[in-house]
Design a protein around this motif. Structure first.
Motif, PDB file in Angstrom:
ATOM      1  N   VAL A 142       7.295  -4.771  -5.836  1.00 19.12           N
ATOM      2  CA  VAL A 142       7.315  -3.468  -6.509  1.00 19.12           C
ATOM      3  C   VAL A 142       6.331  -2.514  -5.826  1.00 19.12           C
ATOM      4  N   LEU A 143       5.129  -3.005  -5.532  1.00 22.82           N
ATOM      5  CA  LEU A 143       4.133  -2.182  -4.849  1.00 22.82           C
ATOM      6  C   LEU A 143       4.631  -1.764  -3.481  1.00 22.82           C
ATOM      7  N   TYR A 144       5.200  -2.691  -2.761  1.00 22.06           N
ATOM      8  CA  TYR A 144       5.694  -2.427  -1.415  1.00 22.06           C
ATOM      9  C   TYR A 144       6.746  -1.317  -1.440  1.00 22.06           C
ATOM     10  N   SER A 145       7.635  -1.382  -2.425  1.00 27.54           N
ATOM     11  CA  SER A 145       8.689  -0.363  -2.541  1.00 27.54           C
ATOM     12  C   SER A 145       8.104   0.987  -2.921  1.00 27.54           C
ATOM     13  N   LEU A 146       7.131   1.001  -3.836  1.00 35.44           N
ATOM     14  CA  LEU A 146       6.499   2.254  -4.240  1.00 35.44           C
ATOM     15  C   LEU A 146       5.812   2.937  -3.065  1.00 35.44           C
ATOM     16  N   GLU A 147       5.290   2.143  -2.133  1.00 34.51           N
ATOM     17  CA  GLU A 147       4.569   2.692  -0.995  1.00 34.51           C
ATOM     18  C   GLU A 147       5.493   3.158   0.128  1.00 34.51           C
ATOM     19  N   ILE A 148       6.762   2.780   0.077  1.00 34.79           N
ATOM     20  CA  ILE A 148       7.728   3.211   1.086  1.00 34.79           C
ATOM     21  C   ILE A 148       8.489   4.454   0.627  1.00 34.79           C
ATOM     22  N   ILE A 149       8.796   4.531  -0.674  1.00 32.59           N
ATOM     23  CA  ILE A 149       9.624   5.621  -1.215  1.00 32.59           C
ATOM     24  C   ILE A 149       8.738   6.811  -1.577  1.00 32.59           C
ATOM     25  N   PRO A 150       9.125   8.050  -1.230  1.00 32.48           N
ATOM     26  CA  PRO A 150       8.283   9.232  -1.502  1.00 32.48           C
ATOM     27  C   PRO A 150       8.235   9.595  -2.983  1.00 32.48           C
ATOM     28  N   THR A 151       7.166  10.300  -3.379  1.00 33.36           N
ATOM     29  CA  THR A 151       6.966  10.674  -4.778  1.00 33.36           C
ATOM     30  C   THR A 151       8.118  11.501  -5.329  1.00 33.36           C
ATOM     31  N   CYS A 152       8.650  12.421  -4.523  1.00 37.72           N
ATOM     32  CA  CYS A 152       9.695  13.328  -4.993  1.00 37.72           C
ATOM     33  C   CYS A 152      10.966  12.590  -5.400  1.00 37.72           C
ATOM     34  N   ALA A 153      11.129  11.367  -4.934  1.00 36.48           N
ATOM     35  CA  ALA A 153      12.323  10.581  -5.279  1.00 36.48           C
ATOM     36  C   ALA A 153      11.955   9.141  -5.605  1.00 36.48           C
ATOM     37  N   SER A 195      16.364 -16.665   3.252  1.00 36.12           N
ATOM     38  CA  SER A 195      17.000 -15.549   3.964  1.00 36.12           C
ATOM     39  C   SER A 195      16.223 -14.257   3.770  1.00 36.12           C
ATOM     40  N   ALA A 196      15.735 -13.996   2.544  1.00 37.27           N
ATOM     41  CA  ALA A 196      14.971 -12.775   2.277  1.00 37.27           C
ATOM     42  C   ALA A 196      13.653 -12.776   3.039  1.00 37.27           C
ATOM     43  N   GLY A 197      13.070 -13.957   3.229  1.00 32.74           N
ATOM     44  CA  GLY A 197      11.813 -14.053   3.955  1.00 32.74           C
ATOM     45  C   GLY A 197      11.911 -13.585   5.393  1.00 32.74           C
ATOM     46  N   PHE A 198      13.060 -13.770   5.989  1.00 31.46           N
ATOM     47  CA  PHE A 198      13.252 -13.317   7.376  1.00 31.46           C
ATOM     48  C   PHE A 198      13.702 -11.854   7.433  1.00 31.46           C
ATOM     49  N   VAL A 199      14.503 -11.420   6.481  1.00 31.70           N
ATOM     50  CA  VAL A 199      15.006 -10.042   6.491  1.00 31.70           C
ATOM     51  C   VAL A 199      13.867  -9.039   6.310  1.00 31.70           C
ATOM     52  N   ILE A 200      12.866  -9.379   5.491  1.00 29.41           N
ATOM     53  CA  ILE A 200      11.795  -8.429   5.190  1.00 29.41           C
ATOM     54  C   ILE A 200      10.951  -8.094   6.419  1.00 29.41           C
ATOM     55  N   LEU A 201      11.020  -8.911   7.450  1.00 32.93           N
ATOM     56  CA  LEU A 201      10.253  -8.646   8.671  1.00 32.93           C
ATOM     57  C   LEU A 201      10.722  -7.380   9.386  1.00 32.93           C
ATOM     58  N   LEU A 202      11.884  -6.850   8.985  1.00 32.75           N
ATOM     59  CA  LEU A 202      12.403  -5.626   9.593  1.00 32.75           C
ATOM     60  C   LEU A 202      11.726  -4.361   9.051  1.00 32.75           C
ATOM     61  N   LEU A 203      10.938  -4.478   7.984  1.00 27.13           N
ATOM     62  CA  LEU A 203      10.297  -3.321   7.354  1.00 27.13           C
ATOM     63  C   LEU A 203       8.877  -3.114   7.882  1.00 27.13           C
ATOM     64  N   PRO A 204       8.319  -1.886   7.722  1.00 29.43           N
ATOM     65  CA  PRO A 204       6.948  -1.610   8.209  1.00 29.43           C
ATOM     66  C   PRO A 204       5.896  -2.103   7.224  1.00 29.43           C
ATOM     67  N   GLU A 205       4.665  -2.212   7.699  1.00 27.31           N
ATOM     68  CA  GLU A 205       3.532  -2.528   6.836  1.00 27.31           C
ATOM     69  C   GLU A 205       3.048  -1.248   6.150  1.00 27.31           C
ATOM     70  N   THR A 206       2.654  -1.345   4.878  1.00 29.97           N
ATOM     71  CA  THR A 206       2.211  -0.160   4.128  1.00 29.97           C
ATOM     72  C   THR A 206       0.857  -0.345   3.474  1.00 29.97           C
ATOM     73  N   TYR A 207       0.245  -1.496   3.593  1.00 37.88           N
ATOM     74  CA  TYR A 207      -0.993  -1.769   2.870  1.00 37.88           C
ATOM     75  C   TYR A 207      -2.102  -0.786   3.264  1.00 37.88           C
ATOM     76  N   LYS A 208      -2.735  -0.164   2.246  1.00 41.58           N
ATOM     77  CA  LYS A 208      -3.815   0.816   2.408  1.00 41.58           C
ATOM     78  C   LYS A 208      -3.388   2.045   3.201  1.00 41.58           C
ATOM     79  N   LYS A 209      -2.091   2.299   3.236  1.00 41.41           N
ATOM     80  CA  LYS A 209      -1.584   3.524   3.846  1.00 41.41           C
ATOM     81  C   LYS A 209      -1.314   4.532   2.727  1.00 41.41           C
ATOM     82  N   PRO A 210      -1.466   5.823   2.987  1.00 43.01           N
ATOM     83  CA  PRO A 210      -1.196   6.834   1.960  1.00 43.01           C
ATOM     84  C   PRO A 210       0.262   6.777   1.500  1.00 43.01           C
ATOM     85  N   MET A 211       0.466   6.964   0.208  1.00 46.20           N
ATOM     86  CA  MET A 211       1.832   6.977  -0.326  1.00 46.20           C
ATOM     87  C   MET A 211       2.507   8.296   0.060  1.00 46.20           C
TER      88      MET A 211
END
Length: 553
Positions: free
Chosen positions: A447-458, A501-517
């Motif tokens: 949930v945190l990971y998704s919140l940090e990828i998706i912009p506030t406006c949407a 399968s999900a464990g390998f697919v998620i490697l396609l996404l960027p890291e967001t930890y401690k990055k601005p939302m």
């Protein structure tokens, strides 16, 4: 100097009295949602029943043991649901003896009456006779719950972005509370299904909105703690349902009434919580944003001066969207944005896998060896050490590597169950709880990971897309559990393969930890490049020295 929303949060003292009390109160939504979602573990369990035969104690069979009687009266392949015809057609003891001596026990038919234990008779399974040929309707009740969540999430995310987080949270929580009461009063299986549908609407819509509200009032370094804490309360809710709630309230109707009364104070909590300050700024509601900031300053004992007010107005002016971003539905904008659409698709698949495995292992508490109450308590309390470890590892591994690793570990815990299920009940429990431990870390972080990828406006719409797809997967979870009628551990094998399968697919996404939302579509499209090359440093935010680029949130 260009400012980010994080500058204001640090001026207002992050995680001080105001934020702490709001987070604690909103966590009650997670606790209540968990109790509401898992009631079917105890209201719709698989029960043991036996065909009722009036001549059971007629001579010469009154001396037979229970085992001998079963061999005589019931077909071996369907002993719980069928009875040999000679027992029901005999009009007296002489006919009964003649039928047996003439080998009359060759034809059989379905039972029309059953013997059920006193405890099992208090369940909805017994009330609506959801066994034998109708056993699949127990799975349907759980699926309808998640389908209701799908329907609620379709609208709630978009409405939360347009109308605000708080009003939508209040409405959805009201629906959940009233649905619990209506479920207790239902007199037919159809009305029970309708109530479960509306229960799903309330639960699944309130859950993502509550955690969004909490994360949007926090700085990046605190979102991990908030998300993990939310999942801890979810686990505590399941543990409390296992004991003492369901333990002392054996009747399923009494249990549902208790869920209704538990929900009333939680609804009050939703009414007193504040709107998201970040959302107010992004949507240009400056007067309400300034009023809320004054309130936060007063509670946290911070002076609301001209500098803070100027920052609010400056940030709001920077967050004005381009005209192109205001055209059309937010869901269309998401899929028109480069990079973001691909990430939403990947996130949706990951949410499907995590939801199916998480809910599948949680709902398996009644099917695993041992007491369903004990299994529910263990399954709930395992969240506490899981979230503690997850919080520690988030700072060491980041979001992506942690999610990938524990997805795979959860899969490796489920797959071996298929090899030992039939003869090693203790080790089956250990592996199942280990898999639940791992997938809980995933479920609390995704949930945190998704919140940090998706912009506030949407963000509400984007999270809703993920929740919608996860509910589609959750709707199939009860039927995966029902695969145990084909082969007992087949469901665990499916959960294991999904996790890996999900464990390998998620490697396609960027890291967001401690990055601005990100706050806009433009920022979300460039999150991987900009956030990694020019992150906001917390020390600079406190000192007011940071000068993040225009793309920093």
């Amino acid at each position: 100097m260009q400012l980010s929303f994080e500058h204001v949060l640090y001026d207002l003292k992050p995680l001080s009295r105001f934020q702490f009390t709001r987070v604690l109160l909103l966590n009650l939504v997670a606790l209540y949602s968990s109790i509401h979602a898992y009631t079917t573990i105890f209201t719709l369990p698989a029960i043991d029943q036996t065909c009722f035969v009036a001549d059971r104690y007629l001579a010469p069979y009154d001396e037979l043991s229970e085992k001998e009687w079963r061999l005589l009266a019931y077909p071996s392949h369907d002993s719980a649901c069928s009875v040999y015809d000679f027992l029901t057609t005999a009009e007296n003891e002489e006919d009964l003896s003649n039928n047996v001596s003439n080998n009359g026990n060759t034809s059989y038919s379905k039972c029309d009456r059953y013997i059920i234990s006193e405890d099992d008779g208090l369940t909805a399974t017994a009330d609506f006779e959801l066994f034998c040929g109708d056993a699949q309707w127990r799975s349907t009740a759980n699926s309808v719950f998640f389908i209701g969540g799908l329907a609620g999430t379709v609208l709630s995310g978009q409405l939360a972005d347009v109308l605000g987080r708080k009003p939508v949270l209040i409405v959805t929580q009201t629906v959940a509370v009233l649905a619990a009461l209506c479920t207790a009063l239902s007199r037919s299986y159809l009305s029970f299904l309708v109530c479960r549908f509306f229960s799903g609407i309330g639960y699944n819509a309130a859950y993502p909105i509550a955690i969004t509200l909490m994360c949007e009032m926090m700085v990046p370094s605190h979102t991990t703690l908030i998300g993990m804490g939310y999942e801890v309360f979810t686990g505590i809710g399941l543990a409390l349902l296992g004991f003492p709630i369901s333990f002392f309230l054996q009747s399923w109707r009494a249990l549902q009434i208790a869920v209704f009364f538990i929900g009333l104070p939680v609804l009050g909590v939703c009414c007193v919580c504040s709107e998201s300050l970040r959302w107010l700024l992004v949507t240009q509601r400056l007067r309400r944003a300034e009023k809320l900031t004054r309130k936060i300053s007063y509670v946290n004992q911070v002076m609301f001066d001209k500098a803070i007010r100027d920052k609010l107005h400056h940030i709001a002016s920077e967050k004005k969207e381009d005209p192109s971003e205001k055209q059309g539905l937010l869901i269309v904008q998401i899929f028109r944005t480069p990079n973001l659409r691909g990430r939403i698709v990947i996130l949706s698949y990951i949410w499907i896998c995590s939801a199916m495995v998480y809910f599948g292992l949680s709902l398996s508490a009644a099917a695993m060896p041992g007491s369903s109450h004990v299994n529910a308590v263990i399954s709930g309390l395992v969240v506490i050490p899981a979230m503690s470890l997850g919080y520690f590892l988030n700072s060491k591994l980041g979001r992506k590597r942690l999610l990938s690793g524990f997805f795979i570990l959860s899969g490796f815990g489920c797959v071996p169950i298929s090899l030992i299920y039939s003869y090693e009940g203790f080790y089956t429990q250990i592996l199942a709880h280990f898999s639940k431990f791992c997938i809980t870390i995933v479920y609390g972080t995704i949930v945190l990971y998704s919140l940090e990828i998706i912009p506030t406006c949407a963000r509400g719409t984007g999270i809703s897309i993920c929740v919608i797809t996860s509910r589609l997967g959750s709707a199939f979870t009860p039927y995966i559990l029902a695969l145990n009628q084909v082969w007992q551990p087949l469901g665990f094998l499916v959960y294991g393969l999904l996790s890996i399968s999900a464990g390998f697919v998620i490697l396609l996404l960027p890291e967001t930890y401690k990055k601005p939302m990100p706050d806009s579509f433009r920022e979300a499209a460039g999150i991987q490049i900009v956030a990694e090359l020019n992150p906001v440093k917390e020390d600079d935010l406190v000192d007011g020295k940071s000068e993040p680029s225009a793309t920093d949130a």
